[in-house]
Write a protein that holds these residues in place. Sequence first.
Motif, PDB file in Angstrom:
ATOM      1  N   ALA A  15       9.821  78.021 -26.344  1.00  0.00           N
ATOM      2  CA  ALA A  15      10.015  77.730 -27.766  1.00  0.00           C
ATOM      3  C   ALA A  15       9.886  76.248 -28.064  1.00  0.00           C
ATOM      4  O   ALA A  15       9.738  75.851 -29.223  1.00  0.00           O
ATOM      5  CB  ALA A  15      11.382  78.222 -28.237  1.00  0.00           C
ATOM      6  N   ASP A  16       9.946  75.424 -27.026  1.00  0.00           N
ATOM      7  CA  ASP A  16      10.006  73.978 -27.235  1.00  0.00           C
ATOM      8  C   ASP A  16       9.499  73.296 -25.974  1.00  0.00           C
ATOM      9  O   ASP A  16       9.371  73.907 -24.908  1.00  0.00           O
ATOM     10  CB  ASP A  16      11.454  73.559 -27.524  1.00  0.00           C
ATOM     11  CG  ASP A  16      11.569  72.132 -28.047  1.00  0.00           C
ATOM     12  OD1 ASP A  16      10.533  71.560 -28.418  1.00  0.00           O
ATOM     13  OD2 ASP A  16      12.691  71.597 -28.070  1.00  0.00           O
ATOM     14  N   ASP A  37      12.195  82.774 -24.475  1.00  0.00           N
ATOM     15  CA  ASP A  37      13.079  81.644 -24.745  1.00  0.00           C
ATOM     16  C   ASP A  37      14.401  82.174 -25.280  1.00  0.00           C
ATOM     17  O   ASP A  37      14.479  83.293 -25.792  1.00  0.00           O
ATOM     18  CB  ASP A  37      12.464  80.674 -25.754  1.00  0.00           C
ATOM     19  CG  ASP A  37      13.084  79.286 -25.652  1.00  0.00           C
ATOM     20  OD1 ASP A  37      12.515  78.431 -24.954  1.00  0.00           O
ATOM     21  OD2 ASP A  37      14.157  79.068 -26.263  1.00  0.00           O
ATOM     22  N   THR A  39      15.968  80.977 -27.815  1.00  0.00           N
ATOM     23  CA  THR A  39      16.015  80.887 -29.271  1.00  0.00           C
ATOM     24  C   THR A  39      14.863  81.674 -29.892  1.00  0.00           C
ATOM     25  O   THR A  39      13.790  81.819 -29.289  1.00  0.00           O
ATOM     26  CB  THR A  39      15.919  79.428 -29.761  1.00  0.00           C
ATOM     27  OG1 THR A  39      14.560  78.978 -29.664  1.00  0.00           O
ATOM     28  CG2 THR A  39      16.823  78.526 -28.945  1.00  0.00           C
ATOM     29  N   ASP A  41      12.970  80.745 -32.057  1.00  0.00           N
ATOM     30  CA  ASP A  41      11.838  79.875 -32.391  1.00  0.00           C
ATOM     31  C   ASP A  41      10.574  80.312 -31.663  1.00  0.00           C
ATOM     32  O   ASP A  41       9.459  80.037 -32.117  1.00  0.00           O
ATOM     33  CB  ASP A  41      12.154  78.425 -32.033  1.00  0.00           C
ATOM     34  CG  ASP A  41      13.239  77.829 -32.918  1.00  0.00           C
ATOM     35  OD1 ASP A  41      13.547  78.441 -33.966  1.00  0.00           O
ATOM     36  OD2 ASP A  41      13.781  76.769 -32.564  1.00  0.00           O
ATOM     37  N   ASP A  43       9.390  83.182 -31.437  1.00  0.00           N
ATOM     38  CA  ASP A  43       8.655  84.149 -32.259  1.00  0.00           C
ATOM     39  C   ASP A  43       7.716  83.444 -33.231  1.00  0.00           C
ATOM     40  O   ASP A  43       6.611  83.925 -33.513  1.00  0.00           O
ATOM     41  CB  ASP A  43       9.629  85.037 -33.034  1.00  0.00           C
ATOM     42  CG  ASP A  43      10.391  85.992 -32.129  1.00  0.00           C
ATOM     43  OD1 ASP A  43       9.864  86.339 -31.052  1.00  0.00           O
ATOM     44  OD2 ASP A  43      11.515  86.385 -32.491  1.00  0.00           O
ATOM     45  N   ALA A  44       8.160  82.301 -33.755  1.00  0.00           N
ATOM     46  CA  ALA A  44       7.318  81.537 -34.674  1.00  0.00           C
ATOM     47  C   ALA A  44       6.184  80.823 -33.940  1.00  0.00           C
ATOM     48  O   ALA A  44       5.096  80.642 -34.489  1.00  0.00           O
ATOM     49  CB  ALA A  44       8.171  80.523 -35.435  1.00  0.00           C
ATOM     50  N   ARG A  45       6.457  80.414 -32.720  1.00  0.00           N
ATOM     51  CA  ARG A  45       5.437  79.723 -31.927  1.00  0.00           C
ATOM     52  C   ARG A  45       4.286  80.655 -31.565  1.00  0.00           C
ATOM     53  O   ARG A  45       3.132  80.247 -31.496  1.00  0.00           O
ATOM     54  CB  ARG A  45       6.058  79.184 -30.643  1.00  0.00           C
ATOM     55  CG  ARG A  45       7.051  78.069 -30.817  1.00  0.00           C
ATOM     56  CD  ARG A  45       6.357  76.751 -31.078  1.00  0.00           C
ATOM     57  NE  ARG A  45       7.306  75.642 -31.007  1.00  0.00           N
ATOM     58  CZ  ARG A  45       6.962  74.369 -31.199  1.00  0.00           C
ATOM     59  NH1 ARG A  45       5.709  74.072 -31.492  1.00  0.00           N
ATOM     60  NH2 ARG A  45       7.870  73.412 -31.123  1.00  0.00           N
TER      61      ARG A  45
END
Length: 258
Positions: A15-16, A37, A39, A41, A43-45
């Motif tokens: 995610a990061d 991940d 988080t 996030d 899913d958005a990545r």
Amino acid sequence: MTVTPSRCAIVTGTADGLGVDIAKRLLDDGWCVIACDVTADVDARFEPGMFDGRVRTVVADVAAPETADALVRTALASFGRIDAVVNNAGIGGPGGDLDSVAMDDVVRTLDVNLLGAVRLCRAATPHLKAQRSGRIVNIGSVYAEQPVTGGSAYIMSKAALRALSHCLALELGPYGITVNTVSPGYMLTRMHEEEVELQARAAGIDPQLRLQQLRDEVPLGRHGNGVDVAGAVGWLLSQDASYVTGQTIGVNGGIKVS
């Protein structure tokens, strides 16, 4: 969307930071990827329609005992195979001398950085053994080779991860499976920036000055980034690296390590 089975890699910590670029590099190289991940996030990545449906996301904590089996099940259900594992998920851990930090924080660091990788390797290797091929890449740290004060939990987790790679290379070599460590140096990630903030505060200097001090230690004169690390991972997962195993590959701009 039906996806033609291709090489499939499980990549954690996506995610990061470095994991995003590692996953995207493998997708660009034609791999199918299970991107995990803690988080949402992630899913958005990596949205479902991206990369021709060759990516699946899983929101889970690698430290949880059930996560490794869930990732393996997702890979098999989605793409019918597992060809590689990239253990990238990690946390910075507590800052300070070992006798001054909370033991719970030490345990949490080991759970994520080391035991999460151990569990995923244990879950994936029976499938890699069955097909008598596969790749495992563990993402370590230059600090495992050149420790500094104030980061014992993180450093020992990464040192143990490096040792794990060497042990698994011996165990899995007869099955045609390679296992290596990629050891990043100073990377411009959120985790590194937080670490620099702590170092600067302890030294009573501006964080930007501390960043410059670190850059001055690097012969190539810059911080690394996720693309640099992803390049090394992509190579280790390629046919070009089929005879490379049990190695620690430094991606550090030339920092001298012991």
